[in-house]
Enzyme design. Structure first.
Site, PDB file in Angstrom:
ATOM      1  N   GLU A   1      -0.996  14.588  40.579  1.00 52.60           N
ATOM      2  CA  GLU A   1      -1.869  15.196  41.601  1.00 52.60           C
ATOM      3  C   GLU A   1      -1.040  16.037  42.563  1.00 52.60           C
ATOM      4  O   GLU A   1      -1.399  17.176  42.894  1.00 52.60           O
ATOM      5  CB  GLU A   1      -2.627  14.113  42.367  1.00 52.60           C
ATOM      6  CG  GLU A   1      -3.414  14.661  43.544  1.00 52.60           C
ATOM      7  CD  GLU A   1      -4.140  13.588  44.350  1.00 52.60           C
ATOM      8  OE1 GLU A   1      -4.595  13.895  45.475  1.00 52.60           O
ATOM      9  OE2 GLU A   1      -4.252  12.446  43.864  1.00 52.60           O
ATOM     10  N   ARG A   2       0.082  15.493  43.003  1.00 54.44           N
ATOM     11  CA  ARG A   2       0.917  16.203  43.970  1.00 54.44           C
ATOM     12  C   ARG A   2       1.609  17.408  43.337  1.00 54.44           C
ATOM     13  O   ARG A   2       1.785  18.451  43.983  1.00 54.44           O
ATOM     14  CB  ARG A   2       1.906  15.227  44.590  1.00 54.44           C
ATOM     15  CG  ARG A   2       1.192  14.281  45.543  1.00 54.44           C
ATOM     16  CD  ARG A   2       1.934  13.039  45.914  1.00 54.44           C
ATOM     17  NE  ARG A   2       1.104  12.253  46.842  1.00 54.44           N
ATOM     18  CZ  ARG A   2       1.314  10.988  47.143  1.00 54.44           C
ATOM     19  NH1 ARG A   2       2.319  10.323  46.577  1.00 54.44           N
ATOM     20  NH2 ARG A   2       0.520  10.363  47.997  1.00 54.44           N
TER      21      ARG A   2
ATOM     22  N   HIS B   1       0.981  42.159  58.313  1.00 55.58           N
ATOM     23  CA  HIS B   1      -0.228  42.969  58.185  1.00 55.58           C
ATOM     24  C   HIS B   1      -0.747  43.452  59.535  1.00 55.58           C
ATOM     25  O   HIS B   1      -1.636  44.316  59.586  1.00 55.58           O
ATOM     26  CB  HIS B   1      -1.348  42.169  57.494  1.00 55.58           C
ATOM     27  CG  HIS B   1      -1.298  42.214  56.002  1.00 55.58           C
ATOM     28  ND1 HIS B   1      -0.414  41.474  55.255  1.00 55.58           N
ATOM     29  CD2 HIS B   1      -2.044  42.929  55.099  1.00 55.58           C
ATOM     30  CE1 HIS B   1      -0.617  41.711  53.968  1.00 55.58           C
ATOM     31  NE2 HIS B   1      -1.593  42.579  53.843  1.00 55.58           N
TER      32      HIS B   1
ATOM     33  N   THR C   1       0.039  13.545  53.326  1.00 57.92           N
ATOM     34  CA  THR C   1       0.601  14.461  54.311  1.00 57.92           C
ATOM     35  C   THR C   1       2.098  14.673  54.085  1.00 57.92           C
ATOM     36  O   THR C   1       2.780  13.888  53.417  1.00 57.92           O
ATOM     37  CB  THR C   1       0.404  13.931  55.736  1.00 57.92           C
ATOM     38  OG1 THR C   1       1.155  12.701  55.870  1.00 57.92           O
ATOM     39  CG2 THR C   1      -1.058  13.664  56.048  1.00 57.92           C
TER      40      THR C   1
END
Length: 380
Positions: free
Chosen positions: A243-244, A339, A366
């Site tokens: 997943e990570r 930008h 986190t």
């Protein structure tokens, strides 16, 4: 990315996915973002083309491909096309492995054909109002009652929470057993007592429906326990590295995409009679970002190669997740600055990337939790 051992079959699949994204996602992305949810028909189209379900065994209607590099191709092409893509990678990378690795033969027969075809959409419910990265704080409970488990509790921040037909719920089945007291139970759409709260109004990633889920004494058959009772925490730990890595793949691809667009902008946009990229500060900034992205891509390639060999560790995946998502955030921020005022206008992709990138250092664990995992592996 490019040195992770991708062969001609991988590249053929990449072409298929890129065409699918251009045809089935890009034209609808703005509408989905405004609605806060994608059409369920997207999953059916993805299933038909093999963009989802390719890792499901062939006997259950999937592609039978057990190679995370294919997952990385889908995740990367989604990130290349839009900074807030539909949750197809959640379906492939996060939910699918639980069913493929843990389901009984009867469960696989019941769920996997629909999962591979896109008729059944999956989600996993871990986070709660009082428990995010700290899984030990989970309060949702499941109490055995004959042949059933009675599930009660609240989950929040659940990706695909509105669209999901199969929700893998992390619940306490033995409050006194610590980490050995968690189990995974599959709650199905329309089970009495299972309700969905509001679709959460997020800053970014708006095409991905995210919801609160409520379980009011939901009677779940024991036949819906996924894996072993009491082994839920360990099942989670086994699946989290991929997943990570998936989040890191999306991060490095998304960052490179924004950087490439900004580099072209810096060559064309002029100020004080010269392209803004030729000012030494800006040239140095672009050089730094390009270097850091090269390093990140090399590391992710190495992680993908390790994953293909079954050698990716939790610590290695944690390093990839925190470093790349923090880099992604820094790159997008710098590109907005380059930008100028246009970087704040949503018709420019860099602006939507700025909005969408912020969650990436939070979901999937986190940055601080990733550092804890790495630090503990160092014995400190």
């Amino acid at each position: 990315m490019g040195s992770a051992g991708f062969d001609s079959e991988h590249e053929q699949f990449r072409d298929l996915v890129r065409q699918f994204v251009a045809r089935e996602i890009v034209p609808h992305q703005q509408r989905w973002e405004e609605a806060g949810i994608v059409d369920r028909s997207l999953y059916l189209a993805a299933g038909k083309q093999g963009v989802i379900g390719f890792n499901v065994p062939e006997e259950f209607g999937g592609g039978g491909v057990d190679d995370f590099r294919y997952n990385a191709i889908v995740t990367g092409e989604l990130a290349r096309a839009t900074s807030g893509p539909p949750a197809l990678s959640l379906h492939n990378d996060i939910v699918a492995p639980y069913f493929i690795r843990l389901a009984t033969p009867e469960q696989k027969k019941r769920w996997l054909p629909g999962f591979a075809s896109g008729e059944l959409i999956g989600a996993i419910a871990m986070s709660e109002p009082g428990a995010g990265s700290d899984l030990a704080g989970i309060r949702t409970s499941a109490v055995r009652d004959g042949d059933d488990w009675i599930v009660s509790g609240t989950k929040t921040f659940i990706s695909s929470g509105i669209n999901a037909d199969l929700v893998i719920v992390v619940a306490r089945t033995d409050p006194a057993a610590g980490h050995k007291g968690f189990s995974l139970l599959v709650v199905e759409r329309d089970m009495p007592g299972f309700t969905r709260g509001r679709k959460l109004d997020k800053i970014g990633q708006r095409a991905q429906d995210t919801a609160e889920l409520f379980f009011d004494e939901v009677r779940v058959p024991a036949a819906n326990v996924l894996g072993e009772v009491g082994r839920g925490f360990y099942h989670l730990m086994h699946n989290l590295p991929d997943e990570r890595l998936s989040i890191a793949v999306a991060g490095v691809t998304g960052a490179r995409t924004v950087f490439d667009a900004t580099l072209e902008y810096a060559k064309q946009r002029t100020a004080f009679g010269q392209p803004i990229g030729t000012f030494q500060h800006n040239r140095f900034l672009l050089a730094e970002m390009d270097t850091e992205l090269d390093i990140a891509e090399t590391f992710i390639d190495a992680c993908l190669a390790q994953s293909a060999r079954g050698e990716l560790t939790a610590e290695r995946a944690a390093k990839a997740k925190w470093w790349v998502t923090e880099l992604h955030k820094r790159v997008v921020d710098a590109c907005v600055q380059l930008h100028g005022g246009y970087g704040y206008i949503l018709e420019y992709p860099v602006a939507s990337a700025y909005r969408d990138v912020r969650i990436t250092t939070i979901y999937g664990g986190t940055t601080e939790i990733m550092k804890e995992i790495i630090g503990k592996s160092l014995g400190v």
